[in-house]
Design a protein around this motif. Structure first.
Motif, short mmCIF file in Angstrom:
data_model
loop_
_atom_site.label_atom_id
_atom_site.label_comp_id
_atom_site.label_asym_id
_atom_site.label_seq_id
_atom_site.Cartn_x
_atom_site.Cartn_y
_atom_site.Cartn_z
N LEU A 1 22.14 -72.68 -76.22
CA LEU A 1 22.11 -73.36 -77.50
C LEU A 1 23.42 -74.14 -77.63
N ALA A 2 23.34 -75.44 -77.91
CA ALA A 2 24.56 -76.26 -77.98
C ALA A 2 25.50 -75.77 -79.06
N CYS B 1 13.67 -62.78 -81.67
CA CYS B 1 13.37 -64.09 -81.07
C CYS B 1 13.43 -65.21 -82.11
N ILE B 2 14.07 -66.32 -81.74
CA ILE B 2 14.14 -67.49 -82.64
C ILE B 2 13.35 -68.67 -82.08
N SER C 1 18.99 -66.16 -69.87
CA SER C 1 19.22 -67.35 -70.71
C SER C 1 19.03 -67.08 -72.20
N CYS C 2 18.59 -65.89 -72.57
CA CYS C 2 18.24 -65.67 -73.99
C CYS C 2 19.49 -65.58 -74.87
N PRO C 3 19.65 -66.47 -75.83
CA PRO C 3 20.84 -66.42 -76.69
C PRO C 3 20.84 -65.25 -77.65
N ARG C 4 19.73 -64.54 -77.75
CA ARG C 4 19.65 -63.38 -78.63
C ARG C 4 19.74 -62.07 -77.84
#
Ligand code: SF4
Ligand code: F3S
Ligand code: FES
Length: 232
Positions: A72-73, A144-145, A209-212
């Protein structure tokens, strides 16, 4: 610090093929990649297109391939990337313009797993209760988003865009292991199809890769066990 930002641009109305554009930017180490993109858009080239909304890792709209990794940027700092930053759209979904991809195929897979509580019992006067342990069982998958970092980093999805993908399976997990839900058989029918659960080759890119920080590969494994043997 002086950095160079390379962005894969694409505007089908102007040029038929994607191309790289380079922008020199004076950034602070604690700037996020989203700040840098905003600077480029607001100060250097207003035609640059990308999605963003919350700027705090919540809405999931600014997933991009940054220095080769889905992130996520708004959660990634310049100081963690060095002086050379490359930004591309996430892979496996059609690119509409610059960093904006068509999310419809991704959302179609999400819809397919019936992402809502299914329970035909008459509604109780107050709530459908469950214990803290029962709630804990699917806690990770509630986070999850729908950013698509996982599905678009999956090599199976790159070669077969019809694979339901890890995000859809995580969201199926969220309901399959919810003690209040009665829709497991319907969901497993979808997941057991040719482009479902069994396409996963345990590549782990999704989990990385999951940001959460959702343990996605483990969730896939748990849903597979459920499909084979039922609740244990
Ligand atoms: Fe994003 Fe993680 Fe949800 Fe995948 S599981 S869509 S990476 S938040
Ligand atoms: Fe793909 Fe994740 Fe499986 S990257 S192959 S869904 S473990
Ligand atoms: Fe909302 Fe990054 S802008 S998650």
């Amino acid at each position: 610090m002086q950095i160079t930002v390379k962005i894969k641009r694409f505007d089908p109305e102007k040029r038929p093929r994607p191309y790289w554009a380079e922008y020199p930017v004076e950034a602070r180490p604690e700037d996020r990649v989203l700040d840098v993109l905003n600077y480029i858009k607001w100060e250097l080239d207003g035609s640059l297109s990308y999605r963003r909304s919350c700027a705090h890792g919540i809405c999931g709209s600014d997933a991009m391939l940054i220095n080769g990794v889905n992130r996520l940027a708004c959660k990634l700092l310049v100081k963690d990337l060095g002086r050379s930053i490359s930004v591309e759209p996430i892979r496996g979904l059609p690119v509409l313009k610059d960093l904006i991809v068509d999310m419809e195929p991704f959302i179609d897979s999400y819809r397919a797993i019936l992402p809502y509580l299914i329970n035909d019992d008459p509604a109780p006067a107050a709530e459908r209760l469950q214990s803290a342990e029962e709630r804990e069982r699917f806690d990770a998958s509630t986070k999850c988003i729908l950013c698509a970092c996982c599905t678009t980093s999956c090599p199976v999805f790159w070669t077969n865009g019809r694979y339901l993908g890890p995000a859809a399976i995580v969201n199926a997990h969220r309901f399959i292991f919810d003690s209040r839900d009665q829709g497991t058989a319907q969901r497993l029918q979808v997941l057991n199809q040719g482009n479902g659960l069994w396409r996963c080759r345990t590549a782990y890119n999704c989990t990385e890769s999951c940001p959460r920080d959702i343990p996605i590969t483990q969730a896939i494994e748990e849903v597979r066990r459920e499909a084979l043997w039922g609740h244990s």
